[in-house]
Write a protein that holds these residues in place. Structure first.
Motif, PDB file in Angstrom:
ATOM      1  N   SER A  14    -126.438 -82.592  11.205  1.00  0.00           N
ATOM      2  CA  SER A  14    -125.712 -83.697  10.574  1.00  0.00           C
ATOM      3  C   SER A  14    -124.279 -83.308  10.240  1.00  0.00           C
ATOM      4  N   GLU A  15    -123.945 -82.021  10.332  1.00  0.00           N
ATOM      5  CA  GLU A  15    -122.578 -81.564  10.072  1.00  0.00           C
ATOM      6  C   GLU A  15    -121.748 -81.437  11.347  1.00  0.00           C
ATOM      7  N   SER A  16    -122.282 -81.852  12.472  1.00  0.00           N
ATOM      8  CA  SER A  16    -121.668 -81.616  13.777  1.00  0.00           C
ATOM      9  C   SER A  16    -120.167 -81.924  13.811  1.00  0.00           C
ATOM     10  N   TYR A  17    -119.375 -80.869  13.989  1.00  0.00           N
ATOM     11  CA  TYR A  17    -117.926 -81.030  14.155  1.00  0.00           C
ATOM     12  C   TYR A  17    -117.614 -81.679  15.498  1.00  0.00           C
ATOM     13  N   ALA A  18    -118.391 -81.305  16.517  1.00  0.00           N
ATOM     14  CA  ALA A  18    -118.119 -81.795  17.873  1.00  0.00           C
ATOM     15  C   ALA A  18    -118.147 -83.316  17.938  1.00  0.00           C
ATOM     16  N   LEU A  19    -119.185 -83.933  17.357  1.00  0.00           N
ATOM     17  CA  LEU A  19    -119.285 -85.385  17.415  1.00  0.00           C
ATOM     18  C   LEU A  19    -118.100 -86.051  16.730  1.00  0.00           C
ATOM     19  N   ARG A  20    -117.743 -85.536  15.579  1.00  0.00           N
ATOM     20  CA  ARG A  20    -116.685 -86.184  14.786  1.00  0.00           C
ATOM     21  C   ARG A  20    -115.310 -86.035  15.426  1.00  0.00           C
ATOM     22  N   ILE A  21    -115.021 -84.886  16.027  1.00  0.00           N
ATOM     23  CA  ILE A  21    -113.703 -84.703  16.631  1.00  0.00           C
ATOM     24  C   ILE A  21    -113.610 -85.442  17.962  1.00  0.00           C
ATOM     25  N   LEU A  22    -114.697 -85.460  18.743  1.00  0.00           N
ATOM     26  CA  LEU A  22    -114.661 -86.177  20.020  1.00  0.00           C
ATOM     27  C   LEU A  22    -114.547 -87.679  19.799  1.00  0.00           C
ATOM     28  N   ALA A  23    -115.268 -88.193  18.808  1.00  0.00           N
ATOM     29  CA  ALA A  23    -115.158 -89.613  18.493  1.00  0.00           C
ATOM     30  C   ALA A  23    -113.751 -89.961  18.025  1.00  0.00           C
ATOM     31  N   ALA A  24    -113.126 -89.038  17.285  1.00  0.00           N
ATOM     32  CA  ALA A  24    -111.766 -89.263  16.805  1.00  0.00           C
ATOM     33  C   ALA A  24    -110.766 -89.283  17.959  1.00  0.00           C
ATOM     34  N   VAL A  25    -110.959 -88.383  18.925  1.00  0.00           N
ATOM     35  CA  VAL A  25    -110.066 -88.339  20.093  1.00  0.00           C
ATOM     36  C   VAL A  25    -110.161 -89.647  20.877  1.00  0.00           C
ATOM     37  N   ASN A 191    -124.194 -95.055   7.865  1.00  0.00           N
ATOM     38  CA  ASN A 191    -123.127 -94.442   7.080  1.00  0.00           C
ATOM     39  C   ASN A 191    -122.981 -92.971   7.439  1.00  0.00           C
ATOM     40  N   GLU A 192    -121.984 -92.343   6.848  1.00  0.00           N
ATOM     41  CA  GLU A 192    -121.730 -90.921   7.040  1.00  0.00           C
ATOM     42  C   GLU A 192    -122.854 -90.114   6.387  1.00  0.00           C
ATOM     43  N   PRO A 193    -123.568 -89.285   7.158  1.00  0.00           N
ATOM     44  CA  PRO A 193    -124.694 -88.537   6.597  1.00  0.00           C
ATOM     45  C   PRO A 193    -124.296 -87.502   5.542  1.00  0.00           C
ATOM     46  N   LEU A 194    -123.024 -87.130   5.499  1.00  0.00           N
ATOM     47  CA  LEU A 194    -122.596 -86.128   4.527  1.00  0.00           C
ATOM     48  C   LEU A 194    -122.043 -86.750   3.242  1.00  0.00           C
ATOM     49  N   THR A 195    -122.092 -88.071   3.135  1.00  0.00           N
ATOM     50  CA  THR A 195    -121.641 -88.716   1.911  1.00  0.00           C
ATOM     51  C   THR A 195    -122.404 -88.149   0.718  1.00  0.00           C
TER      52      THR A 195
END
Length: 281
Positions: A14-25, A191-195
């Motif tokens: 649930s902390e995956s950096y890859a998903l969040r940065i790729l989605a942002a790109v 929602n964001e799982p890390l909320t």
């Protein structure tokens, strides 16, 4: 936003950096993607329940996902190997693109479960995938960093893209609730799982200068970097501080930031500058 039917899937991360940065790109360039987090690492129900699988299948169907992209470690491969045939059986025609360390280190094995793989850093590669994907994997032929299964026509052979060098050019990872789904304990939340989290992992660099034979970095270095490139890449201090300021604003309960770099603080001048600015801002 341009919708190509792309969704990113993370399993037990649930902390995956890859998903969040790729989605942002992709979002920065006007492409829609959905982020699906299927269970956290320390989950009360392992590996998963039938209801959780049903929730995932129903979500993929509802979102009309055509290309399911996931970033996978080798440690999560067994769990995905059980999910993969279920997904294909219940959603005929869905295409799977696997990236991450497993696909990069063991591409032939990864292609046993995926229609295509992404080798190495995925930012530029996934953006080109979003630009060229037309609902069929043949449209991805020739993209650097992409290797298709032998079942699909492609150019003579995949070519490596090389390491992503300008980390400061990357947008801030997406930690907002929009287009994000979290499946855990037989329920789904949009929602964001890390909320609510009190600690968040961040990266100020990529790569490691060491060549320890027991570590995957000794192999990744030779795969990811092209001639003349550096495997160790560092974000600027200003870029790193701006990222931390965003996280502080986004997560009201944030009390601890974990630098998850392979080796943090190699550049003493960088550390000095960071330590001067950090307490002020």
């Amino acid at each position: 936003m341009i919708d190509k039917g792309i969704a990113f899937l993370s399993i037990y991360d649930s902390e995956s950096y890859a998903l969040r940065i790729l989605a942002a790109v992709l979002k920065q360039k006007g492409y829609l993607s959905h982020q699906i987090y299927f269970k956290r690492l320390h989950t009360p129900e392992f590996p998963y329940t039938q209801k959780e699988v049903d929730i995932l299948i129903n979500l993929l169907t509802k979102l009309r996902v055509k290309l399911l992209a996931l970033s996978l470690r080798s440690s999560s491969l067994k769990s995905f190997s059980l999910l993969e045939p279920i997904i294909r059986q219940r959603i005929p025609g869905i295409q799977i693109l696997m990236g991450g360390t497993h696909a990069t280190l063991v591409p032939d094995d990864a292609l046993s479960y995926a229609d295509a793989i992404c080798i190495g850093d995925g930012e530029d590669t996934m953006l080109e995938v979003a630009q060229k994907y037309e609902g069929n994997l043949a449209s991805l032929s020739g993209i650097k960093g992409i290797r298709l299964s032998d079942s699909y026509p492609q150019d003579a052979g995949p070519s490596l893209r090389g390491a992503f060098e300008d980390l400061d050019s990357l947008p801030i990872e997406i930690y907002e609730d929009e287009d994000k789904y979290f499946i855990e304990e037989n329920t789904i939340s949009q929602n964001e799982p890390l909320t609510g989290s009190s600690s968040i992992e961040v990266f100020a660099s990529r790569g490691c200068p060491r060549q320890c034979t027991f570590c995957s970095n000794s192999i990744l270095n030779g795969i990811i970097t092209l001639k003349g490139q550096k495997y160790v890449r560092t974000r600027g201090v200003r870029s790193t501080i701006d990222n931390l300021l965003y996280l502080k604003k986004r997560f009201k309960n944030l009390r601890r930031v974990i630098f998850a770099d392979e080796v943090f603080g190699l550049d003493k001048e960088w550390v000095k500058e960071f330590c001067q600015i950090y307490p002020k801002e």
